[in-house]
Design a protein around this motif. Structure first.
Motif, mmCIF file in Angstrom:
data_model
loop_
_atom_site.group_PDB
_atom_site.id
_atom_site.type_symbol
_atom_site.label_atom_id
_atom_site.label_comp_id
_atom_site.label_asym_id
_atom_site.label_seq_id
_atom_site.Cartn_x
_atom_site.Cartn_y
_atom_site.Cartn_z
ATOM 1 N N LYS A 27 0.826 -1.205 0.000
ATOM 2 C CA LYS A 27 0.000 0.000 0.000
ATOM 3 C C LYS A 27 0.863 1.260 0.000
ATOM 4 N N VAL A 28 1.896 1.262 0.839
ATOM 5 C CA VAL A 28 2.811 2.413 0.887
ATOM 6 C C VAL A 28 3.556 2.556 -0.432
ATOM 7 N N LYS A 29 3.999 1.439 -0.985
ATOM 8 C CA LYS A 29 4.707 1.462 -2.272
ATOM 9 C C LYS A 29 3.814 2.025 -3.374
ATOM 10 N N ALA A 30 2.563 1.611 -3.392
ATOM 11 C CA ALA A 30 1.635 2.104 -4.410
ATOM 12 C C ALA A 30 1.393 3.608 -4.262
ATOM 13 N N LYS A 31 1.291 4.056 -3.005
ATOM 14 C CA LYS A 31 1.093 5.487 -2.767
ATOM 15 C C LYS A 31 2.311 6.282 -3.207
ATOM 16 N N LEU A 56 18.975 15.445 -2.520
ATOM 17 C CA LEU A 56 18.245 16.694 -2.366
ATOM 18 C C LEU A 56 19.018 17.889 -2.898
ATOM 19 N N SER A 57 20.328 17.854 -2.751
ATOM 20 C CA SER A 57 21.157 18.979 -3.193
ATOM 21 C C SER A 57 21.149 19.154 -4.707
ATOM 22 N N GLN A 58 20.651 18.169 -5.433
ATOM 23 C CA GLN A 58 20.611 18.228 -6.891
ATOM 24 C C GLN A 58 19.286 18.748 -7.437
ATOM 25 N N LEU A 59 18.372 19.118 -6.550
ATOM 26 C CA LEU A 59 17.041 19.533 -6.978
ATOM 27 C C LEU A 59 16.926 21.046 -7.105
ATOM 28 N N SER A 60 16.055 21.485 -8.011
ATOM 29 C CA SER A 60 15.699 22.901 -8.071
ATOM 30 C C SER A 60 14.716 23.206 -6.940
ATOM 31 N N GLY A 61 14.420 24.489 -6.752
ATOM 32 C CA GLY A 61 13.492 24.871 -5.695
ATOM 33 C C GLY A 61 12.114 24.259 -5.876
ATOM 34 N N GLY A 62 11.630 24.280 -7.120
ATOM 35 C CA GLY A 62 10.323 23.711 -7.394
ATOM 36 C C GLY A 62 10.294 22.206 -7.216
ATOM 37 N N GLN A 63 11.346 21.540 -7.662
ATOM 38 C CA GLN A 63 11.433 20.086 -7.485
ATOM 39 C C GLN A 63 11.475 19.717 -6.009
ATOM 40 N N MET A 64 12.242 20.463 -5.234
ATOM 41 C CA MET A 64 12.326 20.209 -3.795
ATOM 42 C C MET A 64 10.959 20.336 -3.139
ATOM 43 N N GLN A 65 10.226 21.377 -3.508
ATOM 44 C CA GLN A 65 8.921 21.569 -2.882
ATOM 45 C C GLN A 65 7.950 20.456 -3.264
ATOM 46 N N ARG A 66 8.041 19.974 -4.492
ATOM 47 C CA ARG A 66 7.188 18.847 -4.893
ATOM 48 C C ARG A 66 7.525 17.597 -4.079
ATOM 49 N N VAL A 67 8.807 17.399 -3.806
ATOM 50 C CA VAL A 67 9.227 16.255 -2.985
ATOM 51 C C VAL A 67 8.671 16.386 -1.571
ATOM 52 N N LEU A 119 1.110 21.872 -10.087
ATOM 53 C CA LEU A 119 1.045 20.477 -9.652
ATOM 54 C C LEU A 119 0.731 20.375 -8.159
ATOM 55 N N ILE A 120 1.319 21.272 -7.381
ATOM 56 C CA ILE A 120 1.107 21.252 -5.931
ATOM 57 C C ILE A 120 -0.325 21.653 -5.578
ATOM 58 N N ILE A 121 -0.844 22.725 -6.199
ATOM 59 C CA ILE A 121 -2.208 23.142 -5.858
ATOM 60 C C ILE A 121 -3.209 22.086 -6.301
ATOM 61 N N LYS A 122 -2.909 21.361 -7.357
ATOM 62 C CA LYS A 122 -3.786 20.269 -7.785
ATOM 63 C C LYS A 122 -3.869 19.186 -6.711
ATOM 64 N N LEU A 137 4.808 10.097 -6.996
ATOM 65 C CA LEU A 137 5.903 10.373 -7.930
ATOM 66 C C LEU A 137 5.361 10.732 -9.309
ATOM 67 N N GLU A 138 4.334 10.015 -9.717
ATOM 68 C CA GLU A 138 3.739 10.258 -11.035
ATOM 69 C C GLU A 138 2.952 11.570 -11.060
ATOM 70 N N ASP A 139 2.082 11.767 -10.074
ATOM 71 C CA ASP A 139 1.217 12.948 -10.067
ATOM 72 C C ASP A 139 2.005 14.246 -9.972
ATOM 73 N N LEU A 140 3.111 14.214 -9.219
ATOM 74 C CA LEU A 140 3.929 15.418 -9.051
ATOM 75 C C LEU A 140 5.089 15.483 -10.042
ATOM 76 N N GLU A 141 5.098 14.530 -10.970
ATOM 77 C CA GLU A 141 6.072 14.502 -12.077
ATOM 78 C C GLU A 141 7.518 14.532 -11.579
ATOM 79 N N ILE A 142 7.798 13.641 -10.617
ATOM 80 C CA ILE A 142 9.159 13.553 -10.082
ATOM 81 C C ILE A 142 9.690 12.115 -10.134
ATOM 82 N N SER A 143 9.057 11.261 -10.936
ATOM 83 C CA SER A 143 9.515 9.864 -11.045
ATOM 84 C C SER A 143 10.965 9.777 -11.485
ATOM 85 N N SER A 144 11.350 10.638 -12.411
ATOM 86 C CA SER A 144 12.716 10.596 -12.947
ATOM 87 C C SER A 144 13.752 11.089 -11.942
#
Length: 235
Positions: A110-114, A132-143, A172-175, A119-126
């Motif tokens: 269940k946790v794995k599925a969530k 964390l240090s490799q993320l942009s500000g927007g990517q970090m906030q989505r995480v 994506l976040i407000i959605k 990851l898919e809905d917030l477009e961060i699967s890749s």
């Protein structure tokens, strides 16, 4: 019900929050907390979770909010996140489920599925194996939003989630936040941009040390109300 009665907060010599009172049903609603810099917006959120020691009464479902922290998800401002800590995106997100499954238990299907859904809905699967240090500000906030949504809470508290992020991340976040509303969750968001308040929030609290207005978002931007908030200081 989230209930706050005569909440007062002093930090040093400053009376940051003065006689705050409100009650909010625990139903699907997105509420903005807005006001000038130094008005006490973030301090109100931190008082609810006990990070700041305010006086007065704060209750969730008729029990002290500090005794109900498992029913509250708090997302701090990005500035308070240690991006140099050696942990990748997937590990950060999964850590959001630990209050439900425990730190030393196997990750359930269940946790794995969530995790995969977020990851898919917030477009961060890749990005799942990135540090964390490799993320942009927007990517970090989505995480951080994904991590918060791994737990099933009654109340979600977000402190300036849209500051310094790109347009795609904000949308994506407000959605996802609107999905919480559909799931009958209560969401309180500290926010500063009045141009989007009517689109994002059902109701708005306007703070300037005191609670000056709490009502429909389309009325919160009336010039008379805003003048009271920004030009008059609480004594």
């Amino acid at each position: 019900m989230l209930e706050v009665e005569d909440l007062n907060l002093r930090l040093g010599n400053k009376h940051v929050l003065q006689h705050i009172n409100f009650s909010i049903p625990l139903k699907g609603e997105i509420i903005g907390i807005m006001g000038p810099n130094g008005a006490g917006k973030s301090s109100l959120i931190k008082s609810l979770i006990g990070e700041f020691k305010a006086t007065g009464r704060t209750q969730l479902r008729h029990k002290s909010t500090t005794s109900q922290l498992k029913q509250i998800t708090y997302i701090p401002q990005k500035a308070h996140i240690d991006i140099d800590f050696p942990i990748n995106v997937e590990e950060v997100i999964i850590s959001g489920a630990y209050q439900d499954i425990g730190w030393f238990k196997w990750i359930t299907p269940k946790v794995k599925a969530k995790l995969e859904l977020l990851l898919e809905d917030l477009e961060i699967s890749s990005l799942r194996k990135r540090q964390l240090s490799q993320l942009s500000g927007g990517q970090m906030q989505r995480v951080l939003i994904a991590r918060a949504l791994m737990s099933d809470s009654a109340l979600y508290l977000l402190d300036e989630p849209f500051v310094g992020i790109d347009f795609l991340s904000e949308q994506l976040i407000i959605k996802k936040i609107r999905q919480l509303k559909l799931e009958n969750k209560l969401v309180l968001i500290v926010h500063h941009d009045f141009s989007k308040a009517g689109d994002y929030f059902d109701r708005i609290m306007l703070l300037n040390k005191r609670l000056r207005y709490f009502g429909p978002s389309d009325k919160a931007t009336d010039p008379e109300i805003l003048n009271d908030i920004f030009l008059n200081q609480a004594g």
